[in-house]
Design a protein around this motif. Structure first.
Motif, PDB file in Angstrom:
ATOM      1  N   LEU A  13       0.828  -1.193   0.000  1.00  0.00           N
ATOM      2  CA  LEU A  13       0.000   0.000   0.000  1.00  0.00           C
ATOM      3  C   LEU A  13       0.861   1.241   0.000  1.00  0.00           C
ATOM      4  CD1 LEU A  13      -2.774  -0.937   2.578  1.00  0.00           C
ATOM      5  CD2 LEU A  13      -3.038  -0.648   0.120  1.00  0.00           C
ATOM      6  N   PRO A  14       0.437   2.305  -0.674  1.00  0.00           N
ATOM      7  CA  PRO A  14       1.195   3.540  -0.654  1.00  0.00           C
ATOM      8  C   PRO A  14       1.257   4.080   0.769  1.00  0.00           C
ATOM      9  CG  PRO A  14      -0.714   3.722  -2.125  1.00  0.00           C
ATOM     10  CD  PRO A  14      -0.766   2.388  -1.469  1.00  0.00           C
ATOM     11  N   SER A  15       2.391   4.712   1.104  1.00  0.00           N
ATOM     12  CA  SER A  15       2.559   5.201   2.468  1.00  0.00           C
ATOM     13  C   SER A  15       1.561   6.297   2.808  1.00  0.00           C
ATOM     14  CB  SER A  15       3.990   5.688   2.686  1.00  0.00           C
ATOM     15  OG  SER A  15       4.303   6.707   1.772  1.00  0.00           O
ATOM     16  N   GLY A  16       0.930   6.905   1.824  1.00  0.00           N
ATOM     17  CA  GLY A  16      -0.066   7.937   2.090  1.00  0.00           C
ATOM     18  C   GLY A  16      -1.289   7.397   2.799  1.00  0.00           C
ATOM     19  N   THR A  17      -1.490   6.101   2.770  1.00  0.00           N
ATOM     20  CA  THR A  17      -2.653   5.527   3.424  1.00  0.00           C
ATOM     21  C   THR A  17      -2.458   5.422   4.923  1.00  0.00           C
ATOM     22  OG1 THR A  17      -1.848   3.290   3.049  1.00  0.00           O
ATOM     23  CG2 THR A  17      -3.339   4.219   1.380  1.00  0.00           C
ATOM     24  N   THR A  18      -1.254   5.739   5.416  1.00  0.00           N
ATOM     25  CA  THR A  18      -0.983   5.662   6.842  1.00  0.00           C
ATOM     26  C   THR A  18      -1.135   7.007   7.528  1.00  0.00           C
ATOM     27  OG1 THR A  18       1.381   6.003   6.494  1.00  0.00           O
ATOM     28  CG2 THR A  18       0.586   3.716   6.548  1.00  0.00           C
ATOM     29  N   GLY A  19      -1.530   8.051   6.843  1.00  0.00           N
ATOM     30  CA  GLY A  19      -1.783   9.335   7.485  1.00  0.00           C
ATOM     31  C   GLY A  19      -1.062  10.499   6.836  1.00  0.00           C
ATOM     32  N   THR A  20       0.246  10.425   6.681  1.00  0.00           N
ATOM     33  CA  THR A  20       1.004  11.530   6.128  1.00  0.00           C
ATOM     34  C   THR A  20       1.087  11.390   4.618  1.00  0.00           C
ATOM     35  OG1 THR A  20       2.338  11.657   8.131  1.00  0.00           O
ATOM     36  CG2 THR A  20       3.207  12.732   6.181  1.00  0.00           C
ATOM     37  N   LYS A  21       0.770  12.477   3.933  1.00  0.00           N
ATOM     38  CA  LYS A  21       0.848  12.470   2.469  1.00  0.00           C
ATOM     39  C   LYS A  21       2.139  13.158   2.042  1.00  0.00           C
ATOM     40  CE  LYS A  21      -2.761  13.447   0.202  1.00  0.00           C
ATOM     41  NZ  LYS A  21      -3.912  14.194  -0.255  1.00  0.00           N
ATOM     42  N   SER A  22       2.826  12.565   1.086  1.00  0.00           N
ATOM     43  CA  SER A  22       4.031  13.161   0.524  1.00  0.00           C
ATOM     44  C   SER A  22       3.713  13.709  -0.857  1.00  0.00           C
ATOM     45  CB  SER A  22       5.145  12.126   0.416  1.00  0.00           C
ATOM     46  OG  SER A  22       5.524  11.681   1.693  1.00  0.00           O
ATOM     47  N   CYS A  23       4.292  14.857  -1.144  1.00  0.00           N
ATOM     48  CA  CYS A  23       4.134  15.501  -2.450  1.00  0.00           C
ATOM     49  C   CYS A  23       5.488  16.002  -2.905  1.00  0.00           C
ATOM     50  CB  CYS A  23       3.175  16.690  -2.355  1.00  0.00           C
ATOM     51  SG  CYS A  23       1.519  16.278  -1.807  1.00  0.00           S
ATOM     52  N   MET A  24       5.575  16.362  -4.165  1.00  0.00           N
ATOM     53  CA  MET A  24       6.783  16.969  -4.690  1.00  0.00           C
ATOM     54  C   MET A  24       6.678  18.479  -4.517  1.00  0.00           C
ATOM     55  SD  MET A  24       8.388  14.316  -5.451  1.00  0.00           S
ATOM     56  CE  MET A  24       9.881  15.057  -6.072  1.00  0.00           C
ATOM     57  N   PHE A  25       7.796  19.109  -4.162  1.00  0.00           N
ATOM     58  CA  PHE A  25       7.856  20.568  -4.017  1.00  0.00           C
ATOM     59  C   PHE A  25       8.811  21.121  -5.054  1.00  0.00           C
ATOM     60  CE2 PHE A  25      10.173  24.265  -2.482  1.00  0.00           C
ATOM     61  CZ  PHE A  25       9.131  25.152  -2.315  1.00  0.00           C
ATOM     62  N   CYS A  26       8.394  22.200  -5.684  1.00  0.00           N
ATOM     63  CA  CYS A  26       9.216  22.866  -6.684  1.00  0.00           C
ATOM     64  C   CYS A  26       8.903  24.349  -6.625  1.00  0.00           C
ATOM     65  CB  CYS A  26       8.894  22.294  -8.060  1.00  0.00           C
ATOM     66  SG  CYS A  26       9.899  22.962  -9.381  1.00  0.00           S
ATOM     67  N   GLU A  27       9.928  25.181  -6.453  1.00  0.00           N
ATOM     68  CA  GLU A  27       9.759  26.637  -6.454  1.00  0.00           C
ATOM     69  C   GLU A  27       9.174  27.094  -7.793  1.00  0.00           C
ATOM     70  OE1 GLU A  27      10.390  29.027  -4.230  1.00  0.00           O
ATOM     71  OE2 GLU A  27      11.387  27.864  -2.689  1.00  0.00           O
ATOM     72  N   LEU A  28       8.648  28.304  -7.809  1.00  0.00           N
ATOM     73  CA  LEU A  28       8.195  28.884  -9.078  1.00  0.00           C
ATOM     74  C   LEU A  28       9.336  28.860 -10.079  1.00  0.00           C
ATOM     75  CD1 LEU A  28       6.161  32.006  -7.926  1.00  0.00           C
ATOM     76  CD2 LEU A  28       5.301  30.086  -9.249  1.00  0.00           C
ATOM     77  N   THR A  29       9.053  28.404 -11.287  1.00  0.00           N
ATOM     78  CA  THR A  29      10.063  28.347 -12.332  1.00  0.00           C
ATOM     79  C   THR A  29       9.413  28.521 -13.696  1.00  0.00           C
ATOM     80  OG1 THR A  29      11.843  27.018 -13.309  1.00  0.00           O
ATOM     81  CG2 THR A  29       9.932  25.814 -12.474  1.00  0.00           C
ATOM     82  N   ASP A  30      10.194  29.029 -14.635  1.00  0.00           N
ATOM     83  CA  ASP A  30       9.706  29.124 -16.009  1.00  0.00           C
ATOM     84  C   ASP A  30      10.255  27.971 -16.849  1.00  0.00           C
ATOM     85  OD1 ASP A  30      12.331  29.938 -16.118  1.00  0.00           O
ATOM     86  OD2 ASP A  30      11.924  31.876 -17.043  1.00  0.00           O
ATOM     87  N   SER A  40       6.384  16.700   3.040  1.00  0.00           N
ATOM     88  CA  SER A  40       5.206  16.128   3.707  1.00  0.00           C
ATOM     89  C   SER A  40       4.150  17.209   3.858  1.00  0.00           C
ATOM     90  CB  SER A  40       5.579  15.593   5.087  1.00  0.00           C
ATOM     91  OG  SER A  40       6.457  14.507   4.963  1.00  0.00           O
ATOM     92  N   CYS A  41       2.901  16.836   3.632  1.00  0.00           N
ATOM     93  CA  CYS A  41       1.786  17.768   3.733  1.00  0.00           C
ATOM     94  C   CYS A  41       1.093  17.628   5.078  1.00  0.00           C
ATOM     95  CB  CYS A  41       0.750  17.486   2.640  1.00  0.00           C
ATOM     96  SG  CYS A  41       1.391  17.708   0.987  1.00  0.00           S
ATOM     97  N   GLY A  42       0.370  18.676   5.453  1.00  0.00           N
ATOM     98  CA  GLY A  42      -0.443  18.639   6.650  1.00  0.00           C
ATOM     99  C   GLY A  42      -1.732  17.871   6.413  1.00  0.00           C
ATOM    100  N   ASP A  43      -2.479  17.639   7.478  1.00  0.00           N
ATOM    101  CA  ASP A  43      -3.721  16.862   7.393  1.00  0.00           C
ATOM    102  C   ASP A  43      -4.753  17.493   6.467  1.00  0.00           C
ATOM    103  OD1 ASP A  43      -2.757  14.933   9.087  1.00  0.00           O
ATOM    104  OD2 ASP A  43      -3.636  15.849  10.878  1.00  0.00           O
ATOM    105  N   ASP A  44      -4.796  18.812   6.413  1.00  0.00           N
ATOM    106  CA  ASP A  44      -5.804  19.496   5.597  1.00  0.00           C
ATOM    107  C   ASP A  44      -5.236  19.982   4.272  1.00  0.00           C
ATOM    108  OD1 ASP A  44      -4.167  21.423   6.703  1.00  0.00           O
ATOM    109  OD2 ASP A  44      -5.781  22.881   6.980  1.00  0.00           O
ATOM    110  N   GLU A  45      -4.147  19.356   3.808  1.00  0.00           N
ATOM    111  CA  GLU A  45      -3.502  19.774   2.566  1.00  0.00           C
ATOM    112  C   GLU A  45      -3.523  18.675   1.518  1.00  0.00           C
ATOM    113  OE1 GLU A  45      -0.186  23.007   3.822  1.00  0.00           O
ATOM    114  OE2 GLU A  45       0.350  20.923   4.207  1.00  0.00           O
ATOM    115  N   GLU A  46      -3.438  19.107   0.271  1.00  0.00           N
ATOM    116  CA  GLU A  46      -3.382  18.204  -0.881  1.00  0.00           C
ATOM    117  C   GLU A  46      -2.160  18.571  -1.720  1.00  0.00           C
ATOM    118  OE1 GLU A  46      -5.358  15.745  -0.989  1.00  0.00           O
ATOM    119  OE2 GLU A  46      -6.909  16.442   0.375  1.00  0.00           O
ATOM    120  N   CYS A  47      -1.705  17.639  -2.532  1.00  0.00           N
ATOM    121  CA  CYS A  47      -0.648  17.926  -3.500  1.00  0.00           C
ATOM    122  C   CYS A  47      -1.235  18.805  -4.596  1.00  0.00           C
ATOM    123  CB  CYS A  47      -0.129  16.641  -4.138  1.00  0.00           C
ATOM    124  SG  CYS A  47       0.592  15.443  -3.009  1.00  0.00           S
TER     125      CYS A  47
END
Length: 124
Positions: A13-30, A40-47
């Motif tokens: 199972l993906p680790s996101g099913t255990t509570g903490t969701k992981s997402c990719m972070f990338c600064e603003l870029t052209d 890692s995202c907070g409970d009320d956050e989405e990727c």
């Protein structure tokens, strides 16, 4: 035997099913290349993946976590002295914003679906 299958299923199972969701972070870029870093995202956050445009200029992009209430919203952001209109498009799943093409993000769930199928066939 059943305990072995349950352990296999939990590991598949993906680790996101255990509570903490992981997402990719990338600064603003052209740049079209925005590989990002793991966050890692907070409970009320989405990727999300943000796409910004400004009249007469190319687009900008960024990735990360955002509050669910900001999904789909259009907001002004400033990048290199220019104000862009940025729309945050959310996705719902572990590392779902890593793919360039939204169809690619569905492929991330394939191993779990395959594991479940094998498990069900084994019990039949």
């Amino acid at each position: 035997m059943v305990l072995g299958w349950l352990l296999f299923l939990v590991m598949a199972l993906p680790s996101g099913t255990t509570g903490t969701k992981s997402c990719m972070f990338c600064e603003l870029t052209d740049s079209l290349n925005c590989p990002g870093i793991l966050m890692s995202c907070g409970d009320d956050e989405e990727c999300f993946t943000g796409q910004g445009t400004a009249p007469g200029l190319g687009s900008i992009t960024n990735k990360g976590c955002v509050r669910s209430s900001s999904c789909g919203r259009e907001e002004p952001v400033t990048y290199q002295g220019v104000t862009y209109s940025l729309i945050s498009t959310c996705c719902y799943g572990q590392l779902c914003n890593r793919a360039l093409d939204p169809a690619d993000s569905r492929m991330a769930e394939t191993p779990t679906g395959l594991a479940l199928s094998v498990l069900l066939l084994r019990w039949l």
